[in-house]
Design a protein around this motif. Structure first.
Motif, PDB file in Angstrom:
ATOM      1  N   GLN A  53       0.866  -1.175   0.000  1.00  0.00           N
ATOM      2  CA  GLN A  53       0.000   0.000   0.000  1.00  0.00           C
ATOM      3  C   GLN A  53       0.899   1.219   0.000  1.00  0.00           C
ATOM      4  OE1 GLN A  53      -2.876   0.097   3.138  1.00  0.00           O
ATOM      5  NE2 GLN A  53      -3.924   1.864   2.282  1.00  0.00           N
ATOM      6  N   GLY A  54       0.882   1.962  -1.094  1.00  0.00           N
ATOM      7  CA  GLY A  54       1.793   3.093  -1.220  1.00  0.00           C
ATOM      8  C   GLY A  54       3.226   2.589  -1.185  1.00  0.00           C
ATOM      9  N   GLU A  55       4.026   3.151  -0.295  1.00  0.00           N
ATOM     10  CA  GLU A  55       5.437   2.759  -0.187  1.00  0.00           C
ATOM     11  C   GLU A  55       5.693   1.690   0.873  1.00  0.00           C
ATOM     12  OE1 GLU A  55       8.137   6.058   0.033  1.00  0.00           O
ATOM     13  OE2 GLU A  55       6.848   7.270  -1.255  1.00  0.00           O
ATOM     14  N   VAL A  56       4.620   1.168   1.475  1.00  0.00           N
ATOM     15  CA  VAL A  56       4.763   0.137   2.513  1.00  0.00           C
ATOM     16  C   VAL A  56       4.514  -1.236   1.893  1.00  0.00           C
ATOM     17  CG1 VAL A  56       3.893  -0.734   4.711  1.00  0.00           C
ATOM     18  CG2 VAL A  56       4.096   1.733   4.342  1.00  0.00           C
ATOM     19  N   ARG A  57       5.443  -2.149   2.137  1.00  0.00           N
ATOM     20  CA  ARG A  57       5.358  -3.520   1.635  1.00  0.00           C
ATOM     21  C   ARG A  57       5.424  -4.472   2.836  1.00  0.00           C
ATOM     22  NH1 ARG A  57       4.453  -1.422  -2.565  1.00  0.00           N
ATOM     23  NH2 ARG A  57       5.761  -0.836  -4.288  1.00  0.00           N
ATOM     24  N   CYS A  58       4.477  -5.401   2.895  1.00  0.00           N
ATOM     25  CA  CYS A  58       4.432  -6.352   4.006  1.00  0.00           C
ATOM     26  C   CYS A  58       4.720  -7.760   3.488  1.00  0.00           C
ATOM     27  CB  CYS A  58       3.083  -6.312   4.703  1.00  0.00           C
ATOM     28  SG  CYS A  58       2.727  -4.699   5.467  1.00  0.00           S
ATOM     29  N   TYR A  59       5.525  -8.499   4.256  1.00  0.00           N
ATOM     30  CA  TYR A  59       5.989  -9.827   3.875  1.00  0.00           C
ATOM     31  C   TYR A  59       5.659 -10.834   4.968  1.00  0.00           C
ATOM     32  CZ  TYR A  59       8.790  -7.290   0.453  1.00  0.00           C
ATOM     33  OH  TYR A  59       9.186  -6.488  -0.571  1.00  0.00           O
ATOM     34  N   ARG A  60       5.501 -12.085   4.539  1.00  0.00           N
ATOM     35  CA  ARG A  60       5.304 -13.203   5.454  1.00  0.00           C
ATOM     36  C   ARG A  60       6.499 -14.144   5.280  1.00  0.00           C
ATOM     37  NH1 ARG A  60       0.737 -16.276   3.465  1.00  0.00           N
ATOM     38  NH2 ARG A  60      -0.415 -14.403   3.950  1.00  0.00           N
ATOM     39  N   ARG A  61       7.112 -14.539   6.411  1.00  0.00           N
ATOM     40  CA  ARG A  61       8.214 -15.508   6.332  1.00  0.00           C
ATOM     41  C   ARG A  61       7.650 -16.888   6.058  1.00  0.00           C
ATOM     42  NH1 ARG A  61      12.457 -13.969  11.147  1.00  0.00           N
ATOM     43  NH2 ARG A  61      10.655 -14.184  12.494  1.00  0.00           N
ATOM     44  N   GLU A  62       8.434 -17.699   5.373  1.00  0.00           N
ATOM     45  CA  GLU A  62       8.000 -19.045   4.990  1.00  0.00           C
ATOM     46  C   GLU A  62       7.745 -19.946   6.197  1.00  0.00           C
ATOM     47  OE1 GLU A  62       7.172 -20.206   1.960  1.00  0.00           O
ATOM     48  OE2 GLU A  62       7.463 -18.153   1.263  1.00  0.00           O
ATOM     49  N   ARG A  63       8.617 -19.968   7.152  1.00  0.00           N
ATOM     50  CA  ARG A  63       8.494 -20.891   8.286  1.00  0.00           C
ATOM     51  C   ARG A  63       8.329 -20.109   9.593  1.00  0.00           C
ATOM     52  NH1 ARG A  63      11.618 -22.787   4.511  1.00  0.00           N
ATOM     53  NH2 ARG A  63      13.539 -21.813   5.213  1.00  0.00           N
ATOM     54  N   GLU A  64       7.309 -19.288   9.650  1.00  0.00           N
ATOM     55  CA  GLU A  64       7.068 -18.453  10.830  1.00  0.00           C
ATOM     56  C   GLU A  64       6.435 -19.279  11.947  1.00  0.00           C
ATOM     57  OE1 GLU A  64       7.587 -15.625  13.168  1.00  0.00           O
ATOM     58  OE2 GLU A  64       7.952 -15.083  11.089  1.00  0.00           O
ATOM     59  N   ASN A  65       6.833 -19.035  13.164  1.00  0.00           N
ATOM     60  CA  ASN A  65       6.222 -19.636  14.342  1.00  0.00           C
ATOM     61  C   ASN A  65       4.829 -19.018  14.503  1.00  0.00           C
ATOM     62  OD1 ASN A  65       5.430 -20.492  16.864  1.00  0.00           O
ATOM     63  ND2 ASN A  65       7.111 -19.507  17.960  1.00  0.00           N
ATOM     64  N   LEU A  66       3.785 -19.818  14.441  1.00  0.00           N
ATOM     65  CA  LEU A  66       2.429 -19.302  14.552  1.00  0.00           C
ATOM     66  C   LEU A  66       1.858 -19.458  15.954  1.00  0.00           C
ATOM     67  CD1 LEU A  66       0.962 -20.193  11.047  1.00  0.00           C
ATOM     68  CD2 LEU A  66       1.816 -17.992  11.899  1.00  0.00           C
ATOM     69  N   ALA A  71      -0.765 -18.282  22.632  1.00  0.00           N
ATOM     70  CA  ALA A  71      -1.835 -17.812  21.745  1.00  0.00           C
ATOM     71  C   ALA A  71      -1.559 -18.227  20.302  1.00  0.00           C
ATOM     72  CB  ALA A  71      -1.958 -16.290  21.838  1.00  0.00           C
ATOM     73  N   PRO A  72      -2.491 -18.980  19.677  1.00  0.00           N
ATOM     74  CA  PRO A  72      -2.306 -19.376  18.276  1.00  0.00           C
ATOM     75  C   PRO A  72      -2.520 -18.180  17.339  1.00  0.00           C
ATOM     76  CG  PRO A  72      -4.413 -20.156  19.092  1.00  0.00           C
ATOM     77  CD  PRO A  72      -3.711 -19.530  20.265  1.00  0.00           C
ATOM     78  N   LEU A  73      -1.696 -18.134  16.295  1.00  0.00           N
ATOM     79  CA  LEU A  73      -1.743 -17.023  15.345  1.00  0.00           C
ATOM     80  C   LEU A  73      -2.200 -17.488  13.968  1.00  0.00           C
ATOM     81  CD1 LEU A  73       1.709 -15.400  16.201  1.00  0.00           C
ATOM     82  CD2 LEU A  73      -0.546 -14.874  17.185  1.00  0.00           C
ATOM     83  N   ARG A  74      -2.803 -16.571  13.218  1.00  0.00           N
ATOM     84  CA  ARG A  74      -3.143 -16.832  11.810  1.00  0.00           C
ATOM     85  C   ARG A  74      -2.008 -16.400  10.906  1.00  0.00           C
ATOM     86  NH1 ARG A  74      -7.592 -13.597  10.087  1.00  0.00           N
ATOM     87  NH2 ARG A  74      -7.192 -12.324  11.904  1.00  0.00           N
ATOM     88  N   GLU A  75      -1.372 -15.258  11.260  1.00  0.00           N
ATOM     89  CA  GLU A  75      -0.361 -14.706  10.365  1.00  0.00           C
ATOM     90  C   GLU A  75       0.507 -13.682  11.105  1.00  0.00           C
ATOM     91  OE1 GLU A  75      -0.633 -13.373   5.833  1.00  0.00           O
ATOM     92  OE2 GLU A  75      -1.744 -11.997   7.151  1.00  0.00           O
ATOM     93  N   VAL A  76       1.766 -13.578  10.664  1.00  0.00           N
ATOM     94  CA  VAL A  76       2.682 -12.542  11.136  1.00  0.00           C
ATOM     95  C   VAL A  76       3.241 -11.857   9.895  1.00  0.00           C
ATOM     96  CG1 VAL A  76       4.835 -12.035  12.372  1.00  0.00           C
ATOM     97  CG2 VAL A  76       3.325 -13.863  13.194  1.00  0.00           C
ATOM     98  N   ARG A  77       3.038 -10.524   9.808  1.00  0.00           N
ATOM     99  CA  ARG A  77       3.530  -9.757   8.659  1.00  0.00           C
ATOM    100  C   ARG A  77       4.574  -8.743   9.116  1.00  0.00           C
ATOM    101  NH1 ARG A  77      -1.825  -9.719   8.419  1.00  0.00           N
ATOM    102  NH2 ARG A  77      -2.100  -7.485   8.730  1.00  0.00           N
TER     103      ARG A  77
END
Length: 150
Positions: A53-66, A71-77
């Motif tokens: 969005q604009g100049e901000v780019r968000c990434y997800r790591r391949e093997r992220e601890n969820l 607390a269980p997570l859906r996603e970390v960006r």
């Protein structure tokens, strides 16, 4: 002499408690999960772009601890502006109280709190953290912002 020292010791203890309460809600996060604020995208290792969005780019790591604590997570960006880490977004599978409990166990009570929102830090701290949910029992999100790199 003993009475004077006792009063001095009591005053010192009260002063220390007063100074400690000033730091309630302060967050001195240096980054998240081994990625420091201001680091480049390459510091994530294997990852892929999930939003821009604009100049901000968000990434997800391949093997992220969820998990965040228990607390269980859906996603970390991990979000970057001008190729510097400026924000981390943690989307949970649980409500705000579970995330809040995990965060409070390390950083203490929030600076501002309501039923569905908690805030730590301000413009004078290294980072700011917000935990909220659209509704009381809805899954929560935690956003961590760098005050050093904006």
């Amino acid at each position: 002499m003993g009475l004077r020292m006792s009063r001095l010791a009591r005053w010192a203890a009260l002063a220390a408690l007063g100074f400690a309460s000033v730091s309630v809600g302060a967050v001195e996060l240096r980054g998240f999960r081994g990625v420091p604020w201001g680091a480049g995208v390459e510091s994530l290792g294997d990852s892929h772009l999930v939003s821009a969005q604009g100049e901000v780019r968000c990434y997800r790591r391949e093997r992220e601890n969820l998990l965040y604590g228990d607390a269980p997570l859906r996603e970390v960006r991990f979000c970057f502006h001008a190729d510097r880490l400026v924000m981390v977004v943690v989307d949970a599978q649980v409500g705000p109280q579970a995330l809040r409990g995990e965060f409070e166990s390390s950083y203490g009570p929030p600076r501002v709190s309501s039923v569905s929102t908690a805030l730590w830090g301000d413009s004078s701290t290294r980072a700011r953290v917000e935990i909220d949910a659209p509704a009381a029992n809805a899954p929560a999100s935690m956003r961590m912002y760098s005050n050093e790199y904006r």
